[in-house]
Scaffold this active site. Structure first.
Site, PDB file in Angstrom:
ATOM      1  N   SER A 130       0.863  -1.194   0.000  1.00 25.28           N
ATOM      2  CA  SER A 130       0.000   0.000   0.000  1.00 25.28           C
ATOM      3  C   SER A 130       0.894   1.237   0.000  1.00 25.28           C
ATOM      4  CB  SER A 130      -0.848  -0.013   1.272  1.00 25.28           C
ATOM      5  OG  SER A 130      -1.510   1.202   1.449  1.00 25.28           O
ATOM      6  N   TYR A 176      -3.195  -0.710  10.572  1.00 26.74           N
ATOM      7  CA  TYR A 176      -3.187  -1.188   9.181  1.00 26.74           C
ATOM      8  C   TYR A 176      -1.852  -0.868   8.499  1.00 26.74           C
ATOM      9  CZ  TYR A 176      -4.091  -1.195   4.151  1.00 26.74           C
ATOM     10  OH  TYR A 176      -3.990  -1.420   2.802  1.00 26.74           O
TER      11      TYR A 176
HETATM   12  N1  LIG Z   1      -8.477  -0.204  -2.169  1.00 29.58           N
HETATM   13  C1  LIG Z   1      -7.489   0.550  -1.744  1.00 29.58           C
HETATM   14  O1  LIG Z   1      -7.583   1.787  -1.699  1.00 29.58           O
HETATM   15  C2  LIG Z   1      -6.184  -0.100  -1.335  1.00 29.58           C
HETATM   16  C3  LIG Z   1      -5.088   0.747  -1.108  1.00 29.58           C
HETATM   17  C4  LIG Z   1      -3.883   0.199  -0.722  1.00 29.58           C
HETATM   18  C5  LIG Z   1      -3.758  -1.174  -0.581  1.00 29.58           C
HETATM   19  N2  LIG Z   1      -4.829  -1.985  -0.791  1.00 29.58           N
HETATM   20  C6  LIG Z   1      -4.648  -3.440  -0.598  1.00 29.58           C
HETATM   21  O2  LIG Z   1      -5.156  -4.134  -1.714  1.00 29.58           O
HETATM   22  C7  LIG Z   1      -5.522  -5.452  -1.321  1.00 29.58           C
HETATM   23  C8  LIG Z   1      -6.887  -5.776  -1.885  1.00 29.58           C
HETATM   24  O3  LIG Z   1      -7.855  -4.914  -1.300  1.00 29.58           O
HETATM   25  P1  LIG Z   1      -9.084  -4.309  -2.117  1.00 29.58           P
HETATM   26  O4  LIG Z   1      -8.884  -2.863  -2.227  1.00 29.58           O
HETATM   27  O5  LIG Z   1      -9.318  -5.096  -3.357  1.00 29.58           O
HETATM   28  O6  LIG Z   1     -10.254  -4.540  -1.044  1.00 29.58           O
HETATM   29  P2  LIG Z   1     -11.508  -5.522  -1.062  1.00 29.58           P
HETATM   30  O7  LIG Z   1     -12.374  -5.224  -2.224  1.00 29.58           O
HETATM   31  O8  LIG Z   1     -12.090  -5.418   0.289  1.00 29.58           O
HETATM   32  O9  LIG Z   1     -10.859  -6.961  -1.271  1.00 29.58           O
HETATM   33  C9  LIG Z   1     -10.136  -7.592  -0.252  1.00 29.58           C
HETATM   34  C10 LIG Z   1     -10.036  -9.057  -0.564  1.00 29.58           C
HETATM   35  O10 LIG Z   1      -9.252  -9.688   0.474  1.00 29.58           O
HETATM   36  C11 LIG Z   1      -9.980 -10.815   0.878  1.00 29.58           C
HETATM   37  N3  LIG Z   1      -9.682 -11.293   2.223  1.00 29.58           N
HETATM   38  C12 LIG Z   1      -9.746 -10.628   3.393  1.00 29.58           C
HETATM   39  N4  LIG Z   1      -9.434 -11.451   4.394  1.00 29.58           N
HETATM   40  C13 LIG Z   1      -9.170 -12.651   3.844  1.00 29.58           C
HETATM   41  C14 LIG Z   1      -8.801 -13.923   4.347  1.00 29.58           C
HETATM   42  N5  LIG Z   1      -8.637 -14.147   5.664  1.00 29.58           N
HETATM   43  N6  LIG Z   1      -8.607 -14.953   3.479  1.00 29.58           N
HETATM   44  C15 LIG Z   1      -8.781 -14.769   2.164  1.00 29.58           C
HETATM   45  N7  LIG Z   1      -9.146 -13.598   1.614  1.00 29.58           N
HETATM   46  C16 LIG Z   1      -9.339 -12.566   2.462  1.00 29.58           C
HETATM   47  C17 LIG Z   1     -11.438 -10.422   0.761  1.00 29.58           C
HETATM   48  O11 LIG Z   1     -12.197 -11.606   0.779  1.00 29.58           O
HETATM   49  P3  LIG Z   1     -13.644 -11.718   1.460  1.00 29.58           P
HETATM   50  O12 LIG Z   1     -14.542 -11.323   0.361  1.00 29.58           O
HETATM   51  O13 LIG Z   1     -13.758 -13.132   1.829  1.00 29.58           O
HETATM   52  O14 LIG Z   1     -13.656 -10.789   2.644  1.00 29.58           O
HETATM   53  C18 LIG Z   1     -11.403  -9.734  -0.580  1.00 29.58           C
HETATM   54  O15 LIG Z   1     -11.416 -10.654  -1.628  1.00 29.58           O
HETATM   55  C19 LIG Z   1      -5.454  -5.479   0.208  1.00 29.58           C
HETATM   56  O16 LIG Z   1      -4.263  -6.135   0.611  1.00 29.58           O
HETATM   57  C20 LIG Z   1      -5.400  -4.009   0.588  1.00 29.58           C
HETATM   58  O17 LIG Z   1      -4.722  -3.795   1.802  1.00 29.58           O
HETATM   59  C21 LIG Z   1      -6.048  -1.466  -1.157  1.00 29.58           C
END
Ligand SMILES: NC(=O)c1ccc[n+]([C@@H]2O[C@H](COP(=O)([O-])OP(=O)(O)OC[C@H]3O[C@@H](n4cnc5c(N)ncnc54)[C@H](OP(=O)(O)O)[C@@H]3O)[C@@H](O)[C@H]2O)c1
Length: 294
Positions: free
Chosen positions: A138, A151
Site C-alpha cells: 500500500s 493497518y
Molecule cells: N483499495 C485501496 O484503496 C487499497 C489501497 C492500498 C492497498 N490496498 C490493498 O489491496 C488489497 C486488496 O484490497 P481491495 O482494495 O481489493 O479490497 P476488497 O475489495 O475489500 O478486497 C479484499 C479481498 O481480500 C480478501 N480477504 C480478506 N481477508 C481474507 C482472508 N482471511 N482470506 C482470504 N481472503 C481474504 C477479501 O475476501 P472476502 O470477500 O472473503 O472478505 C477480498 O477478496 C489489500 O491487501 C489491501 O490492503 C487497497
C-alpha cells in the site's frame, strides 16, 4: 507466454479485477478467496477464459494446505508461476483505541496469512528455479497514516518481508515485487469504515473520528478504478525481471514524495491537520479500559 497465476482475495476489488484482466490476456488464473458465491460469479464472468476457483482463507493453515493440493491437481503437479498475495483488509482507529484482539486479527490476515501462503507455494517455484511473488502492499507501506496506524504497520511489515524475500530468493530464480496502491475504488473503504465503527470512540481521539470519516469519504471520491493496479500486475507478470516496487496511480505520487522525501517533522505537521488529530483531548479512563488484557 501464458503463465499460471494464483491470486489471493479474488472475491472482490483488486484481486477480482486482476483475475479477469490477466485471464483475458491469456494467462491461466487460479482465483482464491473465502466467499464461494463470489468465486462462482467470477468464474461465470470469465466465460471462455481459463479461470479456476479454489476456496482459501489465508488465516487458516488447513485451508491453505487444501488449496495447495487443489492447485497441484489443476496444474499436474507444476504449481504456480506467479503468486499474487493480495488478500487483506484495513483496521481503522487510533493505535491505542484498537482492541488487541483486532490488532492480532489484522496481522493474521495481512502479514501471517501472506507468509503462510508464500510458504505453501514458493517451494514449487524454488524447485523449478523460476517464479514470481507479488505482494500487494500500500501507499501506507511507505507513509504511516494516523488513525489507521495498525493497518499501515502491517503494510510496513509486508514491505520489510518482501525486501528480505527478494534478496533471499533471487539466487534461486524467484523474483519478488511489491505493488503499492494509492486510493482504489473497491470494498476496502467500506470494510475499513466497519472496523473503525467497532472501535470504542470515547478516548482522547473521540472528536477525531468524525473528521477521519470525512477524509475517507473525500479520498474515495478521488480514488481510481482497480484497472490501474491490474495493469501494473500485468506488467510484472509479463516482465523478465520485475522491479522491486510499483506505485499506482501515478497522480498520487505526491503523497509518496511526502512520505519519503520530506523531513518527518513536516510530514507529521501536514498529516495531523489532514486527519484532524489536533483535536485529540486527554481522556485517560477510556484509554485504560481499551487496553485491559485480551
Ligand atoms: N483499495 C485501496 O484503496 C487499497 C489501497 C492500498 C492497498 N490496498 C490493498 O489491496 C488489497 C486488496 O484490497 P481491495 O482494495 O481489493 O479490497 P476488497 O475489495 O475489500 O478486497 C479484499 C479481498 O481480500 C480478501 N480477504 C480478506 N481477508 C481474507 C482472508 N482471511 N482470506 C482470504 N481472503 C481474504 C477479501 O475476501 P472476502 O470477500 O472473503 O472478505 C477480498 O477478496 C489489500 O491487501 C489491501 O490492503 C487497497
Amino acid at each position: 507466454m501464458s503463465q499460471i497465476i494464483l491470486i489471493t482475495g479474488a472475491t472482490s476489488g483488486i484481486g477480482r479485477h486482476a483475475a479477469l484482466h490477466l485471464a483475458r490476456q491469456g494467462h491461466r488464473v487460479i482465483a482464491t478467496g473465502r466467499r464461494r458465491a463470489a468465486l462462482d460469479s467470477l468464474r461465470a464472468e470469465a466465460g471462455e477464459h481459463w479461470v479456476r476457483c479454489v476456496p482459501m482463507d489465508v488465516t487458516d493453515l488447513a485451508s491453505i494446505d487444501a488449496a495447495r493440493t487443489s492447485v497441484d491437481q489443476l496444474t499436474d503437479g507444476h504449481g504456480v508461476d506467479v503468486l499474487i498475495n493480495n488478500a487483506g483488509f484495513g483496521q481503522g482507529g487510533a493505535v491505542l483505541d484498537v482492541d488487541p484482539a483486532d490488532v492480532a486479527a489484522q496481522y493474521h490476515t495481512n502479514v501471517f496469512g501472506l507468509l503462510c501462503v508464500t510458504r505453501a507455494f514458493a517451494p514449487a517455484m524454488i524447485g523449478r528455479g523460476h517464479g514470481k511473488i507479488v505482494n500487494v502492499s500500500s501507499l501506507g507501506g511507505r507513509l504511516t497514516l494516523p488513525m489507521m496506524g495498525v493497518y499501515t504497520s502491517t503494510k510496513f511489515a509486508v514491505e520489510a518481508l518482501s525486501d528480505a524475500l527478494r534478496i533471499e530468493l533471487a539466487p534461486l530464480g524467484v523474483h519478488v515485487a511489491v505493488v503499492q496502491p494509492g486510493s482504489i475504488r473497491t470494498e476496502f473503504n467500506q470494510t475499513m469504515q466497519g472496523t473503525t465503527r467497532k472501535v470504542e470512540r470515547t478516548g482522547p481521539w473521540a472528536a477525531v473520528y468524525d473528521h477521519t470519516d470525512r477524509v475517507a469519504t473525500a479520498f474515495e471520491q478521488y480514488s481510481s478504478g482497480p484497472i490501474v493496479i491490474s495493469r501494473v500486475l500485468a506488467r510484472i507478470v509479463n516482465a523478465r525481471r520485475p522491479r522491486a516496487r510499483y506505485f499506482a496511480p501515478f497522480r498520487e505520487s505526491v503523497l509518496m514524495i511526502l512520505g519519503t522525501w520530506l523531513p518527518t517533522r513536516v510530514t507529521d505537521f501536514v498529516l495531523a491537520r489532514v486527519f484532524g488529530v489536533t483535536s485529540a483531548r486527554p481522556h485517560a479512563p477510556a484509554l485504560t479500559q481499551a487496553w485491559e488484557a485480551p
